[in-house]
Design an enzyme around this catalytic site. Sequence first.
Site, PDB file in Angstrom:
ATOM      1  CG  ASP A 295      -2.185   0.864   0.954  1.00  0.00           C
ATOM      2  OD1 ASP A 295      -2.116   1.770   0.100  1.00  0.00           O
ATOM      3  OD2 ASP A 295      -3.228   0.652   1.619  1.00  0.00           O
ATOM      4  CD  GLU A 491      -6.854   5.577   2.668  1.00  0.00           C
ATOM      5  OE1 GLU A 491      -5.961   5.180   3.420  1.00  0.00           O
ATOM      6  OE2 GLU A 491      -6.637   5.927   1.485  1.00  0.00           O
TER       7      GLU A 491
HETATM    8  C1  BGC Z   1      -5.149   3.103   0.305  1.00  0.00           C
HETATM    9  C2  BGC Z   1      -5.281   2.113  -0.825  1.00  0.00           C
HETATM   10  C3  BGC Z   1      -5.081   2.805  -2.141  1.00  0.00           C
HETATM   11  C4  BGC Z   1      -3.753   3.526  -2.152  1.00  0.00           C
HETATM   12  C5  BGC Z   1      -3.479   4.259  -3.435  1.00  0.00           C
HETATM   13  C6  BGC Z   1      -3.912   3.934   0.186  1.00  0.00           C
HETATM   14  O1  BGC Z   1      -3.915   4.967   1.117  1.00  0.00           O
HETATM   15  O2  BGC Z   1      -5.141   2.403   1.530  1.00  0.00           O
HETATM   16  O3  BGC Z   1      -6.534   1.498  -0.767  1.00  0.00           O
HETATM   17  O4  BGC Z   1      -5.153   1.862  -3.175  1.00  0.00           O
HETATM   18  O5  BGC Z   1      -3.741   4.466  -1.102  1.00  0.00           O
HETATM   19  O6  BGC Z   1      -4.261   5.378  -3.576  1.00  0.00           O
HETATM   20  C1  BGC Z   2      -3.327   9.991  -1.680  1.00  0.00           C
HETATM   21  C2  BGC Z   2      -4.102   8.716  -1.593  1.00  0.00           C
HETATM   22  C3  BGC Z   2      -3.499   7.886  -0.548  1.00  0.00           C
HETATM   23  C4  BGC Z   2      -3.348   8.644   0.762  1.00  0.00           C
HETATM   24  C5  BGC Z   2      -2.630   7.809   1.774  1.00  0.00           C
HETATM   25  C6  BGC Z   2      -3.252  10.655  -0.337  1.00  0.00           C
HETATM   26  O1  BGC Z   2      -2.500  11.818  -0.415  1.00  0.00           O
HETATM   27  O2  BGC Z   2      -3.942  10.827  -2.594  1.00  0.00           O
HETATM   28  O3  BGC Z   2      -4.090   8.029  -2.805  1.00  0.00           O
HETATM   29  O4  BGC Z   2      -4.327   6.792  -0.370  1.00  0.00           O
HETATM   30  O5  BGC Z   2      -2.647   9.825   0.585  1.00  0.00           O
HETATM   31  O6  BGC Z   2      -2.621   8.393   3.038  1.00  0.00           O
END
Ligand code: BGC
Ligand code: BGC
Length: 602
Positions: A295, A491
């Site tokens: 991830d 998230e």
């Molecule tokens: C998320 C994932 C996602 C990745 C890319 C992460 O923060 O947990 O689900 O695919 O970011 O955006």
């Molecule tokens: C990104 C996401 C990612 C996240 C992780 C964001 O800045 O755009 O894709 O999942 O950070 O914390």
Amino acid sequence: MMHRNPSRTLVLGVTAALALTTGGAAVAADRPVRDRVDRLLARMTLDEKLGQMTQAERQAVTADDITRYRLGSLLSGGGSAPSPNTPESWADMTDGFQRAALATPNKIPLIYGVDAVHGHNNVVNATIFPHNIGLGATRDPGLVRGIGRATAEEVTGTGPDWTFAPCLCVARNDRWGRTYESFGEVPELASAMASIVTGFQGERLNGRASILATAKHYVGDGGTTGGDDQGDVDLSEAELRKIHLPPFRAAVRRGVGSVMISYSSWKGVKAHGHKYLITDILKKELRFSGLVVSDWNGIDQIDGKPGFTAEEVRTSINAGIDMVMVPHEWKRFIDTLRAEVQAGRVPMKRIDDANRRILTKKIELGLFERPFADRSYLKTVGSAEHRALARRAVARSQVLLKNDRDVLPLARDGKLFVAGKNADDIGNQSGGWTITWQGASGATTRGTTILDGIRQTAAPGSTVTYSKDGTGIDSSYKAAVAVVGEKPYAEFEGDRPGAMGLDADDLGTIERLRASGVPVVVVLVSGRPLDIAAELPKWNGLVASWLPGTEGRGVADVLFGVSRPTGKLPVTWMRSAEQQPINRGDGQTPLFPYGYGLTYRR
Ligand code: BGC
Ligand code: BGC
């Protein structure tokens, strides 16, 4: 073309000859995939292999970096879009990156990943489908597979080859901010909905508009204590296997091309460094032959301190991660991994295995023959056909929870009052992972709001009055619809460790409607069940709409009885927030049990 072998060119067929003109100059397309991988591997330097294992964010690289460092993959993080954010500029952007990758000696194409988690959701005007929790309510794996197909077409037209979906998380605690990314709280549901993998990937990975799918987040993301995002899963191995593993087994059976590791830990050990989970269970026991991707900065968390160390790089690769999502610090990652390999702390065998897995998927996807965006699919982005599919999915996902004295379906020619912060807001009804990572309120993309849908469905000449906060209603209305609930989040920002009820605005809106004496139907737009038991007796009807996406007319279809409600709860509905976690069969008395859902009598 540096490695063209003239004597072999003579015996190549037409497709293979075509391959020579694009990617894979030296690797004939008519050879078995294994062979092609072997031949490629044999001529790759260590640095080329390290590049393949590296996935950088598109904003953190130049075309020159891609060529120079032999990068294997790029991604768009949530909301990371070219400007202007149009399908065409996505295709131009990804093609530009691809040309840079093809300018390397071995001409290994990039694989470009996006979070197309409810449609191609980073792209303005793409079709936004309901989030997974709503799809779980449909209980219709065939429909969900069709959504995967439609999404793959929209993605294909704009250039990416890979989606970080589906989330096969089994959400066990509705406090978790990613509950809406889950198809439901029981493994059977997520396993059945793994059908979307076949939608994304098509029957064959090298079919037209096939994109690589990702089963995520392996494993236990939905089972953390307290529903804490990225937290700890304190379950026995037997429980972990029983609740959280089955959907991954189902996805592997469907040939899912990649698996993303979870930020969470299992009994205190981060999954990103968990060799037993990744190599022993996933790769050996389940026989997953695709690629394991980390991830976003996931390896940074192994030691609990920010940033990654050499030890974390070594631990994650040796645990079985094949490609590392290192959005910004990809150069340091490559240098660190190189040093680890040279010191003998990461075996060359492991590097070759990772490359084998990555190259196999790139070849199977047909990237060497067709590295560029297939622009013939551009017209599918937000097409009428896809929006019609989304509308059907929305209608199928609505769950009717209360319907006193048959207040629903609404009469199409009755005088109606509509209110609530989620009634006329595309952003709110789409939720997180829509245009931006967190999503946002307002007209962020094109679509039909629930209010629009109600207006379009009501009989011509009938009255539909709207006021956001409910002011202006009087007793002359036949019914009032309050569209309330949550605002977008993604998230950890969506974790709700405290109260889980409606906010003061929503309660005020509903109160205003009720004061008129008109029957009130509440339409709850939310990513999870909310704590509403104390309010429910005051409402005449209740529909759980989840996060329907851009096609709000599907909600109206159910409200007016154009479609009969058939949705069933994919999660147990708490009687109070203190019951969390509450799940099927745990002995607690819910407000509505898992599987609950009413329909109309006629
Ligand atoms: C998320 C994932 C996602 C990745 C890319 C992460 O923060 O947990 O689900 O695919 O970011 O955006
Ligand atoms: C990104 C996401 C990612 C996240 C992780 C964001 O800045 O755009 O894709 O999942 O950070 O914390």
